[in-house]
Design a protein around this motif. Structure first.
Motif, mmCIF file in Angstrom:
data_model
loop_
_atom_site.group_PDB
_atom_site.id
_atom_site.type_symbol
_atom_site.label_atom_id
_atom_site.label_comp_id
_atom_site.label_asym_id
_atom_site.label_seq_id
_atom_site.Cartn_x
_atom_site.Cartn_y
_atom_site.Cartn_z
ATOM 1 N N ALA A 226 0.877 -1.132 -0.033
ATOM 2 C CA ALA A 226 0.113 -0.027 -0.038
ATOM 3 C C ALA A 226 0.989 1.381 -0.029
ATOM 4 O O ALA A 226 2.016 1.229 0.551
ATOM 5 C CB ALA A 226 -0.831 0.005 1.291
ATOM 6 N N ALA A 227 0.229 2.302 -0.496
ATOM 7 C CA ALA A 227 1.102 3.594 -0.638
ATOM 8 C C ALA A 227 1.411 4.106 0.634
ATOM 9 O O ALA A 227 2.135 5.204 0.617
ATOM 10 C CB ALA A 227 0.647 4.501 -1.772
ATOM 11 N N ASP A 228 0.388 3.813 1.751
ATOM 12 C CA ASP A 228 0.619 4.529 3.089
ATOM 13 C C ASP A 228 1.331 3.804 3.823
ATOM 14 O O ASP A 228 1.397 3.815 5.151
ATOM 15 C CB ASP A 228 -0.638 4.811 3.434
ATOM 16 C CG ASP A 228 -1.559 3.532 3.773
ATOM 17 O OD1 ASP A 228 -1.168 2.447 3.334
ATOM 18 O OD2 ASP A 228 -2.758 3.758 4.515
ATOM 19 N N ASP A 229 2.094 2.810 3.552
ATOM 20 C CA ASP A 229 2.938 1.902 4.027
ATOM 21 C C ASP A 229 4.126 2.677 4.925
ATOM 22 O O ASP A 229 4.494 3.729 4.425
ATOM 23 C CB ASP A 229 3.863 1.052 3.024
ATOM 24 C CG ASP A 229 4.663 -0.045 3.884
ATOM 25 O OD1 ASP A 229 4.348 -1.414 3.677
ATOM 26 O OD2 ASP A 229 5.390 0.187 4.783
ATOM 27 N N PRO A 230 4.288 2.539 6.242
ATOM 28 C CA PRO A 230 5.166 3.476 6.980
ATOM 29 C C PRO A 230 6.405 3.671 6.368
ATOM 30 O O PRO A 230 7.033 4.703 6.605
ATOM 31 C CB PRO A 230 4.919 2.857 8.308
ATOM 32 C CG PRO A 230 3.859 2.048 8.313
ATOM 33 C CD PRO A 230 3.504 1.550 7.040
ATOM 34 N N ALA A 231 7.022 2.770 5.618
ATOM 35 C CA ALA A 231 8.085 2.513 4.985
ATOM 36 C C ALA A 231 8.382 3.488 4.185
ATOM 37 O O ALA A 231 9.477 4.165 3.818
ATOM 38 C CB ALA A 231 8.743 1.045 4.638
ATOM 39 N N PRO A 383 3.248 4.596 -14.757
ATOM 40 C CA PRO A 383 2.937 5.379 -15.966
ATOM 41 C C PRO A 383 3.486 6.599 -15.806
ATOM 42 O O PRO A 383 3.882 7.223 -14.720
ATOM 43 C CB PRO A 383 1.331 5.346 -15.919
ATOM 44 C CG PRO A 383 0.914 4.424 -15.051
ATOM 45 C CD PRO A 383 2.249 3.897 -14.092
ATOM 46 N N GLU A 384 3.834 7.223 -17.049
ATOM 47 C CA GLU A 384 4.258 8.688 -17.053
ATOM 48 C C GLU A 384 3.745 9.687 -16.348
ATOM 49 O O GLU A 384 4.531 10.676 -15.591
ATOM 50 C CB GLU A 384 4.028 9.041 -18.573
ATOM 51 C CG GLU A 384 5.250 9.937 -19.012
ATOM 52 C CD GLU A 384 4.920 10.486 -20.628
ATOM 53 O OE1 GLU A 384 4.384 9.806 -21.343
ATOM 54 O OE2 GLU A 384 5.386 11.891 -20.656
ATOM 55 N N GLY A 385 2.481 9.645 -16.013
ATOM 56 C CA GLY A 385 1.748 10.694 -15.076
ATOM 57 C C GLY A 385 2.347 10.504 -13.806
ATOM 58 O O GLY A 385 2.483 11.506 -13.148
ATOM 59 N N GLU A 416 -3.985 7.798 -8.033
ATOM 60 C CA GLU A 416 -4.540 8.334 -9.292
ATOM 61 C C GLU A 416 -3.953 7.613 -10.497
ATOM 62 O O GLU A 416 -4.611 7.200 -11.524
ATOM 63 C CB GLU A 416 -4.053 9.864 -9.391
ATOM 64 C CG GLU A 416 -4.705 10.398 -10.540
ATOM 65 C CD GLU A 416 -4.517 12.134 -10.677
ATOM 66 O OE1 GLU A 416 -4.219 12.640 -9.573
ATOM 67 O OE2 GLU A 416 -4.753 12.444 -11.610
ATOM 68 N N TYR A 417 -2.404 7.281 -10.507
ATOM 69 C CA TYR A 417 -1.861 6.781 -11.620
ATOM 70 C C TYR A 417 -1.537 5.296 -11.463
ATOM 71 O O TYR A 417 -1.294 4.628 -12.595
ATOM 72 C CB TYR A 417 -0.497 7.652 -11.961
ATOM 73 C CG TYR A 417 -0.898 8.857 -12.276
ATOM 74 C CD1 TYR A 417 -1.364 9.453 -13.501
ATOM 75 C CD2 TYR A 417 -0.724 10.051 -11.218
ATOM 76 C CE1 TYR A 417 -1.562 10.883 -13.858
ATOM 77 C CE2 TYR A 417 -0.958 11.296 -11.421
ATOM 78 C CZ TYR A 417 -1.180 11.600 -12.640
ATOM 79 O OH TYR A 417 -1.465 12.993 -13.008
ATOM 80 N N VAL A 418 -1.466 4.785 -10.370
ATOM 81 C CA VAL A 418 -0.781 3.389 -10.555
ATOM 82 C C VAL A 418 -2.092 2.356 -10.111
ATOM 83 O O VAL A 418 -1.920 1.302 -10.704
ATOM 84 C CB VAL A 418 0.316 3.473 -9.401
ATOM 85 C CG1 VAL A 418 0.860 1.947 -9.487
ATOM 86 C CG2 VAL A 418 1.470 4.329 -9.750
ATOM 87 N N GLN A 419 -2.950 2.444 -9.231
ATOM 88 C CA GLN A 419 -3.908 1.347 -8.811
ATOM 89 C C GLN A 419 -5.015 1.210 -9.945
ATOM 90 O O GLN A 419 -5.388 1.989 -10.674
ATOM 91 C CB GLN A 419 -4.510 1.961 -7.502
ATOM 92 C CG GLN A 419 -3.409 1.516 -6.411
ATOM 93 C CD GLN A 419 -3.902 1.936 -5.058
ATOM 94 O OE1 GLN A 419 -4.628 2.913 -5.128
ATOM 95 N NE2 GLN A 419 -3.172 1.754 -4.098
#
Ligand code: GAL
Length: 419
Positions: A226-231, A383-385, A416-419
């Motif tokens: 997940a993008a909110d992973d503390p790492a 992706p580029e975005g 927005e761009y990856v999931q």
């Protein structure tokens, strides 16, 4: 009558002459336009060697070396896209394997599949298959990988470190100590040139590997992390700490400028993809003598890969010559001509290892053992975005130092761009 006969003869002669001269012009005027951003600082030298090899094999084909300056294609990519979308493609062009090739040019139907050619030339099984797969889409291959570069690598000026009693660091904590020590000594601890933004993003992607590990990092792109992973936040904290030790004029400089600062003995460390190794060699340095290297601290065991590839656009003006170019770069000879100069390792597994210097030999060993991860900054992971948004997030973060805002932006862009 006599007059008419001689007229006829001279007309026939003229026609014959015209035919012969246009035929020989055709034989000599064959051309192939190769588009890239390799214009200098070690990159041009590699490309020129490849063009020379091409011309030895195909002396009648003129190579039009179409380049647009700017590291990592910061200007070239936009020019290329306009040409491709506008129906004015070059015969072949530099493009990163992964999202950059697949999303931008293959899914949009702008490339020819080249699987049949790879089979005809007997090279399909000769490449590292993970690298070749970065050029594939729905069962077909669309480009030939000419090399493999590494992004999570750090170079250092051996004399500068020795003079200041600094040992190459073993982890992020000792790295920060080394930076602080150089700073106190009045040396630029870490040289950076991020006028084109991506060199800073590239440092951040390496730190993401340091904190997430290879599987966690790869998971960001395959849905397992997940993008909110503390790492992710932790990587931002490290990044912020490290940025305190870069040269003040970093935002006005290019990656080559930053490498040069280290080469001139004004800086200790430089984090840059190993095209910087190619550049240092053209500046007269010998790997292992004047400069040393190590993976970005705590990212060892992971090899962030960047692969430069070339394909065949639909509507290429000289497709037969483009195929000759692809065949040249797919050959062992092509790979072994280009890569030792460029600072990259071959994408083929049967290259002649004796042609590679100690840095490149160590890179080949790591490549064979490490987990491979795609680079964000160089178009393979996302992706580029997303890349554009991340470049902006990191750029702003350098100025504000606001970890939480950067963390939030990262999550927003990812959603927005990856999931
Ligand atoms: C990368 C590319 C490398 C090198 C570098 C700096 O994106 O893959 O071959 O050219 O940019 O320009």
């Amino acid at each position: 009558m006599l007059f008419k006969k001689s007229m006829l003869l001279s007309i026939l002669l003229m026609v014959a002459l015209l035919f012969v001269s246009s035929f020989s012009a055709m034989a000599q005027n064959g051309e192939v336009e190769i588009f890239s951003w390799w214009t200098g600082g070690g990159e041009e030298e590699g490309l020129n060697a490849l063009i020379e090899l091409f011309n030895e094999n195909y002396p009648n084909v003129e190579v039009i070396n179409a380049t647009v300056a700017g590291g990592a294609g910061s200007n070239a990519k936009a020019v290329l896209k306009t040409r491709m979308v506008g129906g004015n493609p070059p015969d072949s062009f530099q493009v990163h394997g992964g999202a950059e090739l697949v999303n931008t040019y293959v899914e949009t139907g702008l490339m020819e599949p080249i699987t049949g050619l790879l089979e005809e030339w007997g090279v399909k099984d000769k490449f590292n298959q993970q690298i070749l797969e970065m050029s594939s889409y729905e069962g077909e291959y669309y480009s030939v990988p000419v090399n493999v570069h590494r992004s999570n690598i750090m170079f250092y000026n051996k004399a500068v470190l020795e003079e200041n009693n600094v040992e190459p660091p073993t982890d992020l904590a000792s790295f920060k100590e080394a930076l602080a020590k150089l700073d106190e000594a009045g040396v630029v601890p870490l040289s950076l040139g991020d006028t084109n933004k991506w060199p800073a993003t590239q440092i951040f992607e390496s730190l993401l590997v340091s904190t997430l590990g290879p599987d966690g990092y790869n998971g960001l792109w395959n849905g397992n992390t997940a993008a909110d992973d503390p790492a992710v936040r932790e990587a931002l904290v490290h990044f912020n700490d490290i940025m305190q030790y870069v040269n003040e004029d970093h935002s006005a400089l290019t990656w080559q400028d930053a490498t040069q600062i280290m080469h001139e003995g004004e800086a200790g460390f430089n984090i840059m993809g190993d095209w910087a190794e190619g550049y240092m060699k053209t500046l007269g340095w010998t790997p292992g003598e004047e400069f040393g290297w190590m993976p970005v601290p705590e990212s060892e065991g992971t090899f962030i890969v960047i692969t430069d590839t070339f394909g065949l656009p639909k509507g290429a003006p000289n497709p037969e010559n483009a195929k000759k170019w692809l065949k040249t770069i797919a050959s062992v000879e092509g790979q072994d001509t280009f890569n030792p100069i460029k600072g990259s390792i071959p994408a083929r597994l049967d290259a002649d290892k004796s042609k590679y210097d100690p840095y490149l030999t160590s890179a080949m060993e790591d490549f064979a053992e490490d987990t491979l991860s795609p680079s964000i900054a160089h178009g393979s992971a996302a992706p580029e975005g997303f890349i554009t948004a991340l470049n902006d997030t990191i750029n702003e973060f350098i100025t504000t130092g606001d970890v939480d805002a950067a963390f939030e932006n990262f999550q927003k862009n990812h959603e927005e761009y990856v999931q």
